[in-house]
Design a protein around this motif. Sequence first.
Motif, PDB file in Angstrom:
ATOM      1  N   SER A  55      46.064  51.360  27.247  1.00 55.50           N
ATOM      2  CA  SER A  55      46.751  51.981  26.115  1.00 55.50           C
ATOM      3  C   SER A  55      48.226  51.612  26.094  1.00 55.50           C
ATOM      4  O   SER A  55      48.776  51.262  25.035  1.00 55.50           O
ATOM      5  CB  SER A  55      46.584  53.496  26.190  1.00 55.50           C
ATOM      6  N   SER A  58      48.671  47.934  25.173  1.00 53.57           N
ATOM      7  CA  SER A  58      48.391  47.684  23.759  1.00 53.57           C
ATOM      8  C   SER A  58      49.544  48.159  22.875  1.00 53.57           C
ATOM      9  O   SER A  58      49.878  47.511  21.881  1.00 53.57           O
ATOM     10  CB  SER A  58      47.085  48.352  23.341  1.00 53.57           C
ATOM     11  N   GLN A  59      50.178  49.283  23.231  1.00 51.87           N
ATOM     12  CA  GLN A  59      51.332  49.758  22.466  1.00 51.87           C
ATOM     13  C   GLN A  59      52.497  48.770  22.568  1.00 51.87           C
ATOM     14  O   GLN A  59      53.171  48.489  21.572  1.00 51.87           O
ATOM     15  CB  GLN A  59      51.773  51.135  22.968  1.00 51.87           C
ATOM     16  N   LEU A  62      51.610  45.743  20.484  1.00 50.54           N
ATOM     17  CA  LEU A  62      51.712  46.045  19.059  1.00 50.54           C
ATOM     18  C   LEU A  62      53.165  46.015  18.591  1.00 50.54           C
ATOM     19  O   LEU A  62      53.481  45.427  17.545  1.00 50.54           O
ATOM     20  CB  LEU A  62      51.092  47.408  18.773  1.00 50.54           C
ATOM     21  N   GLU A  63      54.048  46.620  19.354  1.00 55.52           N
ATOM     22  CA  GLU A  63      55.462  46.592  19.001  1.00 55.52           C
ATOM     23  C   GLU A  63      56.002  45.161  18.974  1.00 55.52           C
ATOM     24  O   GLU A  63      56.768  44.785  18.088  1.00 55.52           O
ATOM     25  CB  GLU A  63      56.274  47.432  19.983  1.00 55.52           C
ATOM     26  N   SER A  65      54.208  42.467  18.455  1.00 54.07           N
ATOM     27  CA  SER A  65      53.588  41.782  17.316  1.00 54.07           C
ATOM     28  C   SER A  65      54.291  42.110  16.012  1.00 54.07           C
ATOM     29  O   SER A  65      54.419  41.248  15.133  1.00 54.07           O
ATOM     30  CB  SER A  65      52.112  42.171  17.195  1.00 54.07           C
ATOM     31  N   LEU A  66      54.727  43.345  15.877  1.00 53.57           N
ATOM     32  CA  LEU A  66      55.433  43.729  14.651  1.00 53.57           C
ATOM     33  C   LEU A  66      56.795  43.053  14.548  1.00 53.57           C
ATOM     34  O   LEU A  66      57.272  42.779  13.442  1.00 53.57           O
ATOM     35  CB  LEU A  66      55.589  45.245  14.588  1.00 53.57           C
ATOM     36  N   LEU A  70      51.432  38.056  15.348  1.00 53.48           N
ATOM     37  CA  LEU A  70      50.247  38.529  16.069  1.00 53.48           C
ATOM     38  C   LEU A  70      49.939  37.680  17.298  1.00 53.48           C
ATOM     39  O   LEU A  70      49.575  38.206  18.350  1.00 53.48           O
ATOM     40  CB  LEU A  70      49.044  38.557  15.126  1.00 53.48           C
ATOM     41  N   GLY A  73      52.170  38.645  20.243  1.00 56.66           N
ATOM     42  CA  GLY A  73      51.734  39.916  20.825  1.00 56.66           C
ATOM     43  C   GLY A  73      50.499  39.758  21.671  1.00 56.66           C
ATOM     44  O   GLY A  73      50.389  40.331  22.754  1.00 56.66           O
ATOM     45  N   ARG A  74      49.545  38.969  21.183  1.00 53.18           N
ATOM     46  CA  ARG A  74      48.311  38.719  21.935  1.00 53.18           C
ATOM     47  C   ARG A  74      48.617  37.979  23.235  1.00 53.18           C
ATOM     48  O   ARG A  74      48.077  38.317  24.296  1.00 53.18           O
ATOM     49  CB  ARG A  74      47.324  37.936  21.072  1.00 53.18           C
TER      50      ARG A  74
END
Length: 107
Positions: A55, A58-59, A62-63, A65-66, A70, A73-74
């Motif tokens: 978790s 992933s957070q 995600l931050e 990636s924004l 993408l 982030g991956r």
Amino acid sequence: MEENVTPDPVLYVQSALLYTNSEGERRIRVNTYAGVTSQNFNDIINSVDVQATTSMLSQIALEHSLKTNLAEGRNRLQSACQQIVQASNMAPQAENLQFLPLYIMGM
């Protein structure tokens, strides 16, 4: 600091939040967390919560990636997972981290 300090086996973290409730009263909420510390690497690796780690990673991904894209982030998520798995390979009985790559790749 003193040189002959023995390490405490418990780490205490305390936070305080000052807020105003809906009635206009000022309140302070204090949270205290006590965590057991260890100098043994195997104890640390075996105490990792895989779902919480997934978790958190992933957070962070995600931050990232924004802010970028993408693919970045991956890549960040996969490299963090790779670093954790490599570190856990130094502890031969770290069975709790065996499913971390599965959780990460399943996202």
